[in-house]
Structures are given as C-alpha cells and as structure tokens.
Design a protein around this motif. Structure first.
Motif, mmCIF file in Angstrom:
data_model
loop_
_atom_site.group_PDB
_atom_site.id
_atom_site.type_symbol
_atom_site.label_atom_id
_atom_site.label_comp_id
_atom_site.label_asym_id
_atom_site.label_seq_id
_atom_site.Cartn_x
_atom_site.Cartn_y
_atom_site.Cartn_z
ATOM 1 N N ASN A 309 0.819 -1.207 0.000
ATOM 2 C CA ASN A 309 0.000 0.000 0.000
ATOM 3 C C ASN A 309 0.856 1.261 0.000
ATOM 4 O OD1 ASN A 309 -2.685 -0.895 -0.161
ATOM 5 N ND2 ASN A 309 -2.723 -1.411 2.008
ATOM 6 N N LYS A 312 1.922 1.844 -3.577
ATOM 7 C CA LYS A 312 0.815 2.256 -4.447
ATOM 8 C C LYS A 312 0.313 3.656 -4.095
ATOM 9 C CE LYS A 312 -0.521 -2.544 -5.210
ATOM 10 N NZ LYS A 312 -1.494 -3.631 -4.949
ATOM 11 N N GLN A 343 -10.398 4.386 -1.843
ATOM 12 C CA GLN A 343 -11.294 3.555 -2.640
ATOM 13 C C GLN A 343 -10.626 2.231 -2.993
ATOM 14 O OE1 GLN A 343 -14.628 4.141 -3.340
ATOM 15 N NE2 GLN A 343 -14.180 5.737 -1.827
ATOM 16 N N TYR A 344 -9.326 2.260 -3.178
ATOM 17 C CA TYR A 344 -8.559 1.028 -3.393
ATOM 18 C C TYR A 344 -8.206 0.372 -2.059
ATOM 19 C CZ TYR A 344 -4.519 -1.947 -4.009
ATOM 20 O OH TYR A 344 -3.650 -3.013 -3.941
ATOM 21 N N CYS A 345 -7.659 1.145 -1.152
ATOM 22 C CA CYS A 345 -7.032 0.600 0.049
ATOM 23 C C CYS A 345 -8.034 0.003 1.026
ATOM 24 C CB CYS A 345 -6.216 1.699 0.728
ATOM 25 S SG CYS A 345 -5.301 1.163 2.174
ATOM 26 N N ASN A 385 -4.100 -7.703 -5.380
ATOM 27 C CA ASN A 385 -5.005 -6.603 -5.729
ATOM 28 C C ASN A 385 -6.317 -6.798 -4.958
ATOM 29 O OD1 ASN A 385 -5.854 -4.265 -7.229
ATOM 30 N ND2 ASN A 385 -7.144 -5.639 -8.439
ATOM 31 N N PRO A 387 -9.102 -5.282 -4.228
ATOM 32 C CA PRO A 387 -10.450 -5.080 -4.772
ATOM 33 C C PRO A 387 -11.015 -6.323 -5.461
ATOM 34 C CG PRO A 387 -9.148 -3.118 -5.176
ATOM 35 C CD PRO A 387 -8.208 -4.157 -4.622
#
Length: 424
Positions: A309, A312, A343-345, A385, A387
């Motif tokens: 994280n 990224k 929104q990703y994490c 990944n 998500p």
C-alpha cells in the motif's frame, strides 16, 4: 519549479521522492539516519511485495535485485487444529513471484539512488519547529515517517479504525540454515493455529551470500504462541522461536532446528494497532502537511499489505502532484487524493481485518481453496489486488454465491465451460 519536502526515507517516502525527481521537481528528502546507518542498523520490518507493487518499482528502475533473487513462486498454507496437527492444506503455484528484500539494503541503496538522480538528502533529527519552517519554505510537505511521533499530527479516523489495541504480538528474524522440503521451490509458507496465531516462513534477499529466510510469528495476545514480549537479544529470539515451533508445529522443527540469524541486528518484535488517520496534519501555526504510507494507514502485517500500500499510495500521490501543475496543494487537494486512494485501500484494510478476526464463512472459503485451484488462485490474486476480493471474500452471502458458482464450473468439463466474451 515546485519544491517538495518529504519527511521520512521509508518505502513510501523514497518511492515518492524518486518519482518526483524523475518528473523534474526539486525534492528534499529528510531522514534521521544516513544510508550507512540504515544498512548497518536493526531491521524495522520484513516486508513482502506482491506483483503489482514490484512492477511499480520496476517501472521506476528500482528493481536492483531482480536478477539475483527470484523470490517466492509457491504458496503453501497449513491450517492446523488447536494441537498443531495439519487439518487442511492450501497449495498453489503463484502466477507471478512475490519478493522480500531486506529493507536495510533496499532503503540505503534507494537513498543513494535518490541523490544520484538529483534529489537533495538531508540527514537530521526532525522537530516540530522544523516542520513549521518547511511548511513555509516548500510548496508541499509530505510526512512519511511511519509510526513515528509525527503521526500524532494526523487525527485518528474513528470510522475507519475499529481497533484500539493490537490484535497480534509480532516477532521474527532473518535466518540462514533452514532446510527440508517446506523450503524447496521458493515457497511462501504460513501455518495457522486456532487461538495461537500464525507462523510464516519465506525466502528473503539480504547482503548475505547464503540463502536467507524470514521466520515470523503473529501471536494472539495471551495465546500459546505469545512468548516473545520480553525478548532482549537476537540469540534469545532464535532459541525461543525454535522452542515455539517444536511445541506448536513439531512436524516443522527439522526445517528450523539449525537456523541462525544472518546478523545480530536481523530480528524484531513488537505490536501494531491497525489505525487509519486523516491525511491532513495541522501544525500549531495553522500550516498543513500531508501524510502518506504508514503515517496515515497502518496495517497489521498479517496480510502483508503495508509496504504494498505504501508503494501504491506514493505512486498515486506522485501522479496527482504532477497533474496538479502550478496550483496550490491545499487541504481539499490532500483530502481528494487520500479519498481516491482509500477507494482502493479499503479492500486491503478489510482483508487484514478478516485475517485478524476470521469470520465464520472464511472456513468454507479455506475448504474450497484446498479443493479447487481456481478459488486458491482468486484468493492469491486478491492478496496482490484486494479489490478483486470484493464482495465474495468479505460478505457471507456473496461468498455462498461465489463458491456455488465455482463448484458448478468445476463440475463441468473444461471444453463445455462457458467462454467469457473478449472485451473490445
């Protein structure tokens, strides 16, 4: 030219700094230690990077160890009963390698690379007064100081932070001398013992000429594995680690009985309270700074999401800085960038929560992973990944639908399976 100050020379800070230098920014990186002091100091963590984060390093030309070290290409998970007997095994070939590199080596080399590419490195102990000064002299100050004292500048986000104390007590080291079948094939191995915790073993790259491995423990507080809290030396950790493995997973003892630390500084113990903080730090003067990486999103390492994280988030922040052009880096911009990353994490955060406090439906997923290679592959790709794990990994009803679909597909001969259309 925009002037950027970065406080902290860890994974996030260095990746961001090198990205911005390459983009033509004047970047000053502040570290409390020299590259030499980091290289010869104590390990801070033993992070493992997954393919997407490794590719970001590769794209920036920071993959200095690709040829020397291939990393892990196999995944092996022993799910044990409370007595330590293996009850279920999940085993899979990784589609792309996972790789762990000694941070002491990595960060010291990256600091020198930052300077070589044109960045300014300043080594000094940082104070709040320094931050006040830099907030006035730079267009943007980014704090990437991990769990240090500056993290208190950033308000805890109560809605996103569900824990007020550690869920695991941590200990581990970097070793040579491991042997036996579990270490063949560059394997990442994790053993889960209900009520006790998790044991991890995986190959690790260091300055040592010998093959090295990480052996780490994630112990439930007060459980049978939780014995490392008073360890004061590397040798004490080695002997206690062997003792815990012999008692809790005796079938694995032959692998570790001759292991030795690669050096007297190659061990760590501690505990982390998973915490999410708001991205805007306010100084006494009213000036603001931006937090990234562990400063604002702190994970327990059970899901190995921290360094991934950090990479990224630094990548996204660098992109948004460049896109922002000559506009001011105000509070609304800082919040927007953080919200975009969240929104990703949030999925990696949810993954870590599930591993720390396993919900009931995870048992059915584990059984399916042991029986169906496609389910195991989906889970491993989701670690890379997160998500991809939503919603089937997190929601019990969605999990039932997902597993039913996989069971149905698994019962159909390959030539009769429906083929998904190719996106145009």
């Amino acid at each position: 030219m925009k002037r950027i100050a970065i406080i902290g020379a860890g994974q996030a800070g260095l990746y961001l700094g090198i990205s911005l230098v390459d983009a033509g920014y004047a970047v000053t990186l502040f570290s409390d230690r020299t590259p030499e002091a980091i290289l010869n100091g104590k390990i801070m963590a033993m992070p493992l990077l997954f393919p997407d984060a490794l590719q970001l390093e590769r794209d920036l030309g920071l993959n200095f160890w690709d040829e020397q070290f291939l990393g892990c290409d196999q995944f092996h998970n022993n799910l044990c009963d409370p007595q330590g007997n293996v009850a279920l095994v999940v085993s899979s070939t990784l589609e792309k390698p996972w790789r762990g590199v000694d941070q002491r080596l990595k960060l010291s080399v990256w600091m020198q690379e930052f300077v070589r590419r044109g960045g300014e490195l300043v080594v000094q102990a940082m104070t709040l007064q320094n931050l006040e000064e830099y907030a006035q002299n730079y267009d943007l100050v980014v704090v990437s100081a991990g769990r240090g004292s500056f993290s208190t500048l950033f308000e805890r986000d109560e809605q996103k932070s569900q824990y007020d104390q550690p869920k695991r007590h941590l200990a581990g080291g970097i070793y040579t001398g491991l042997k036996g079948d579990p270490m063949k094939g560059r394997t990442f191995q994790v053993s889960n013992i209900p009520g006790a915790g998790e044991m991890l073993q995986f190959p690790f790259y260091t300055n040592s000429k010998d093959s090295a491995y990480t052996v780490a423990f994630e112990a439930y507080p007060g459980g049978a594995m939780d014995r490392f809290g008073k360890v004061q030396s590397g040798q004490e950790l080695v002997e206690l680690s062997k003792q815990v493995i012999q008692e809790l997973t005796p079938w694995n003892y032959e692998t570790v009985k001759d292991m030795e630390l690669i050096d007297e500084q190659a061990w760590v113990r501690g505990a982390i309270t998973p915490t999410v903080r708001k991205p805007i730090g306010r100084l006494p003067s009213g000036a603001t700074v931006m937090g990234i990486g562990d400063t604002v999103i702190l994970h327990d390492p059970v899901g190995a999401q921290g360094a991934n994280n950090a990479t990224k988030m630094a990548h996204l922040v660098a992109q948004r800085i460049v896109e922002h052009g000559n506009q001011r880096f105000d509070e609304s911009w800082m919040q927007e960038v953080f919200d975009e990353f969240w929104q990703y994490c949030q999925h990696g955060h949810a993954l870590t929560d599930c591993l720390l406090t396993p919900p009931a439906h995870l048992q059915e997923i584990a059984i399916a992973m042991a029986q169906n290679p496609e389910v195991a592959r989906d889970y491993l790709n989701g670690i890379n990944n997160p998500p991809n794990l939503s919603p089937w990994f997190f929601d019990p009803e969605e999990s039932k639908k997902y597993l039913a679909k996989k069971t149905l597909l698994n019962s159909i001969e390959p030539e009769d399976r429906p083929v998904a259309p190719i996106a145009g």
